[in-house]
Design an enzyme around this catalytic site. Structure first.
Site, PDB file in Angstrom:
ATOM      1  N   SER A  59       4.807   3.057 -11.013  1.00 14.18           N
ATOM      2  CA  SER A  59       5.805   2.255 -11.906  1.00 14.18           C
ATOM      3  C   SER A  59       5.122   0.850 -11.932  1.00 14.18           C
ATOM      4  O   SER A  59       4.004   0.693 -12.261  1.00 14.18           O
ATOM      5  CB  SER A  59       7.184   2.445 -11.481  1.00 14.18           C
ATOM      6  OG  SER A  59       7.892   1.657 -12.761  1.00 14.18           O
ATOM      7  N   ASP A 273       4.561   2.779 -15.905  1.00 11.43           N
ATOM      8  CA  ASP A 273       5.046   4.142 -16.298  1.00 11.43           C
ATOM      9  C   ASP A 273       5.573   4.409 -17.556  1.00 11.43           C
ATOM     10  O   ASP A 273       6.062   5.404 -17.734  1.00 11.43           O
ATOM     11  CB  ASP A 273       5.669   4.981 -14.992  1.00 11.43           C
ATOM     12  CG  ASP A 273       6.832   4.632 -14.568  1.00 11.43           C
ATOM     13  OD1 ASP A 273       7.229   3.455 -15.042  1.00 11.43           O
ATOM     14  OD2 ASP A 273       7.478   5.365 -13.998  1.00 11.43           O
ATOM     15  N   GLU A 365      19.793  -1.387 -17.038  1.00 13.39           N
ATOM     16  CA  GLU A 365      19.694  -2.442 -15.967  1.00 13.39           C
ATOM     17  C   GLU A 365      18.870  -3.579 -16.577  1.00 13.39           C
ATOM     18  O   GLU A 365      18.255  -3.295 -17.744  1.00 13.39           O
ATOM     19  CB  GLU A 365      18.612  -1.972 -14.981  1.00 13.39           C
ATOM     20  CG  GLU A 365      19.295  -0.792 -14.269  1.00 13.39           C
ATOM     21  CD  GLU A 365      18.242  -0.443 -12.967  1.00 13.39           C
ATOM     22  OE1 GLU A 365      18.689  -0.804 -11.744  1.00 13.39           O
ATOM     23  OE2 GLU A 365      17.532   0.287 -13.126  1.00 13.39           O
ATOM     24  N   ASN A 367      16.617  -5.072 -15.959  1.00  9.45           N
ATOM     25  CA  ASN A 367      14.887  -5.238 -15.968  1.00  9.45           C
ATOM     26  C   ASN A 367      14.303  -4.236 -17.423  1.00  9.45           C
ATOM     27  O   ASN A 367      13.149  -3.953 -17.406  1.00  9.45           O
ATOM     28  CB  ASN A 367      14.586  -4.560 -14.673  1.00  9.45           C
ATOM     29  CG  ASN A 367      15.129  -3.035 -14.507  1.00  9.45           C
ATOM     30  OD1 ASN A 367      15.329  -2.365 -15.406  1.00  9.45           O
ATOM     31  ND2 ASN A 367      14.961  -2.708 -13.299  1.00  9.45           N
ATOM     32  N   PRO A 494      18.898  -5.960  -0.284  1.00  6.79           N
ATOM     33  CA  PRO A 494      17.521  -5.468   0.135  1.00  6.79           C
ATOM     34  C   PRO A 494      16.953  -4.699  -1.099  1.00  6.79           C
ATOM     35  O   PRO A 494      17.811  -4.074  -1.759  1.00  6.79           O
ATOM     36  CB  PRO A 494      17.806  -4.523   1.316  1.00  6.79           C
ATOM     37  CG  PRO A 494      19.427  -4.258   1.141  1.00  6.79           C
ATOM     38  CD  PRO A 494      20.000  -5.357   0.344  1.00  6.79           C
ATOM     39  N   THR A 497      12.291  -0.826  -2.545  1.00  5.46           N
ATOM     40  CA  THR A 497      11.034  -0.402  -2.691  1.00  5.46           C
ATOM     41  C   THR A 497      10.102  -1.179  -1.876  1.00  5.46           C
ATOM     42  O   THR A 497       8.775  -0.413  -1.371  1.00  5.46           O
ATOM     43  CB  THR A 497      10.348  -0.300  -4.028  1.00  5.46           C
ATOM     44  OG1 THR A 497      10.535  -1.450  -4.505  1.00  5.46           O
ATOM     45  CG2 THR A 497      11.034   0.651  -4.953  1.00  5.46           C
TER      46      THR A 497
END
Length: 539
Positions: A59, A273, A365, A367, A494, A497
């Site tokens: 991604s 992606d 999201e 993002n 956290p 990824t």
């Protein structure tokens, strides 16, 4: 089964985890993982009596990374129990591989005589071809059949898996089938729109030097010149995700390199992606304006709500967000639009799962990753009314537009190409400029930062990631900092990824949001095992 060990050996001691986005690591660490995910996909296919997808991609990660994720029968993320199997399988030392595999087979009562079919896709990274061959080796050693789609966007693979497992009720399981379905819906949806001037129709697209640019070029002829796309960062010269792409634009809050933008021009960025999209523009005073997933969700909700009212359809609509959603968007959706908002943990699978609970569930999201889910009941009501010859005028027209919207949206997963077409159709139908869209509500200034730590698991959170419960005292420190600013909030979590802690802060001014994010980062650095350089104030 005897042939399984020995192929694609695992580096001793390497431990990886199947997270929200599958596996992600440096490409050279992933050969054994790809092979084993080939094995696991065959077991999953036999277990579900369905075609399973395997997508080789990392991604928005840097070009030297890669990754892999499995796609379940309806184009959704892999079931949680099988994520645990994926982690066990990836981390088994070579001599234990056969026994770990046998355990999964026995626990899930997999019949090895059943047939298995795998759909395989990959992104444009230099390492993807060789790694996808390792997947094929794993599929073949367990006698699975596979179809290799080669270079595809992640959402295209999700779409094709869903098509195959619905006996092509969802669409034709080819890349061409995908282009035809989306383009027909887009053309039908926008056919009544008067011709806008050239500048209204042109859209600058930053392809992140990835697969999205390649696929947009393939799609363009199907659009019959209804949309003028000016592609940059198309992969011919630049490096994947380097100083470009949706993640760069969202986090840095500035345009990508390689895009020549004029004032008030509509622009958007895909990620590597093509499953995320964000929009933006610069105004006459050269100020940068970002329209992220929250703004996209609000635009889509406004459009759907208006059409549902015109069609007089009793269908409930809800929005699903994460802690990263801008506070202004949540207030606007709940207080002005009167649409319920639900907050869930960060990660697409949590948003997708929650959105399935409603007649129409809209999730994005911040993002830029998101989509719209229509329940079978809602879809059936809409299609019935759209095809009802006795319905006339506004009601019938609204139902037909809703039906086209259903066909335009990729319901399996967030899809930058599908989302782009949906946004462009809505802006065109409503006659909105990007500036008018931006003014629907004003974002609270915010800042996202990352803090490198030795072990991201030291921080545990509750309340959909909005409050930290460990290390002890961290949340109290954050609360004390937040109190010193107005209209402010901050949280830490956290990363799913990489070994970093993500910090988010909002406040009444950009300077205050930046300072709050910096102060929270310092607390995280000192209390959660920060590594490397201490966080610095941005300005």
């Amino acid at each position: 089964m005897e042939m399984i060990p020995g192929q694609h050996p695992k580096p001793v001691g390497l431990v990886l985890e199947y997270g929200t986005a599958g596996f992600r690591a440096k490409a050279e660490q992933l050969d054994h993982v790809m092979y084993r995910m080939g094995l696991l996909s065959v077991l999953r296919s036999k277990k579900t009596a369905s075609t399973i997808g395997v997508m080789v991609t990392a991604s928005h990660n840097p070009e030297e990374d890669n990754g892999v994720k499995l796609v379940d029968p309806h184009g959704e993320m892999l079931a949680s129990a099988w994520e645990a199997y994926a982690t066990q399988l990836a981390n088994a030392e070579d001599q234990n591989l056969k026994s770990v595999l046998t355990n999964i087979i026995e626990k899930e009562s997999v019949n090895l005589q059943d047939v298995a079919r795998i759909f395989l896709g990959r992104d444009t990274r230099p390492s993807s071809l060789e790694l996808s061959q390792a997947v094929v080796d794993g599929v073949c050693v367990l006698g699975g059949a596979y179809q290799d789609y080669g270079l595809v966007s992640t959402p295209q693979l999700h779409y094709m898996v869903c098509c195959r497992n619905t006996m092509e009720q969802y669409g034709i399981a080819t890349v061409e089938g995908y282009y035809k379905k989306l383009s027909r819906a887009f053309i039908a949806l926008t056919k009544q729109v008067p011709c806008h001037p050239e500048e209204m129709r042109q859209l600058n697209v930053d392809g992140a030097n990835g697969i999205g640019a390649l696929k947009l070029n393939e799609l363009e002829p199907y659009l019959e010149k209804k949309l003028k796309l000016k592609l940059c960062n198309d992969g011919t010269t630049g490096k994947l995700n380097y100083l470009c792409g949706a993640d760069f634009v969202k986090v840095q809050q500035k345009p990508p390199q390689g895009l020549d933008m004029k004032a008030n021009e509509r622009s958007c960025s895909f990620d590597g992606d093509a499953d995320r999209i964000v929009y933006y523009y610069i105004d006459e005073s050269k100020s940068f304006h970002l329209l992220d997933g929250d703004k996209i969700a609000t635009l889509i909700i406004t459009f759907l709500k208006e059409l549902l009212a015109k069609a007089d359809l009793d269908v409930q609509i809800a929005v699903v967000q994460t802690a990263y959603a801008n506070g202004s968007s949540t207030r606007y959706i709940e207080d002005v639009m009167k649409v319920p908002v639900h907050c869930v943990n960060t990660g697409v699978k949590f948003l997708h799962h929650k959105a399935q609970e409603f007649d129409i569930g809209v999730y994005f999201e911040a993002n830029g990753h998101g989509t719209v889910l229509f329940s079978k009941t809602a879809e059936s009501k809409i299609r019935q009314m759209a095809q009802d010859q006795s319905q006339m005028g506004e009601k019938s027209n609204a139902a037909k537009m809703l039906e086209n919207t259903i066909d335009l949206i990729n319901q399996t997963v967030g899809d930058a190409i599908s989302d782009l077409l949906t946004i462009e159709a809505i802006l065109s139908i409503k006659g909105l400029t990007v500036q008018q869209w931006d003014l629907i509500y004003t974002d609270l200034p915010n800042r996202q930062l990352k803090v490198k730590v030795s072990d991201r698991q030291v921080i545990a959170t509750v309340d959909a990631g909005r409050r930290a419960v460990s290390p002890a005292g961290l949340q109290e420190n954050i609360d004390a900092l937040v109190k010193t600013y107005s209209l402010s909030r901050a949280f830490v979590r956290p990363s799913g990824t990489e070994d970093v802690i993500r910090v988010y802060a909002e406040a009444d001014t950009q300077a205050n949001a930046d300072t709050l994010a910096y102060e929270v980062s310092l607390v995280v650095y000192s209390m959660a095992g920060g590594m490397g350089e201490k966080p610095k104030l941005l300005h």
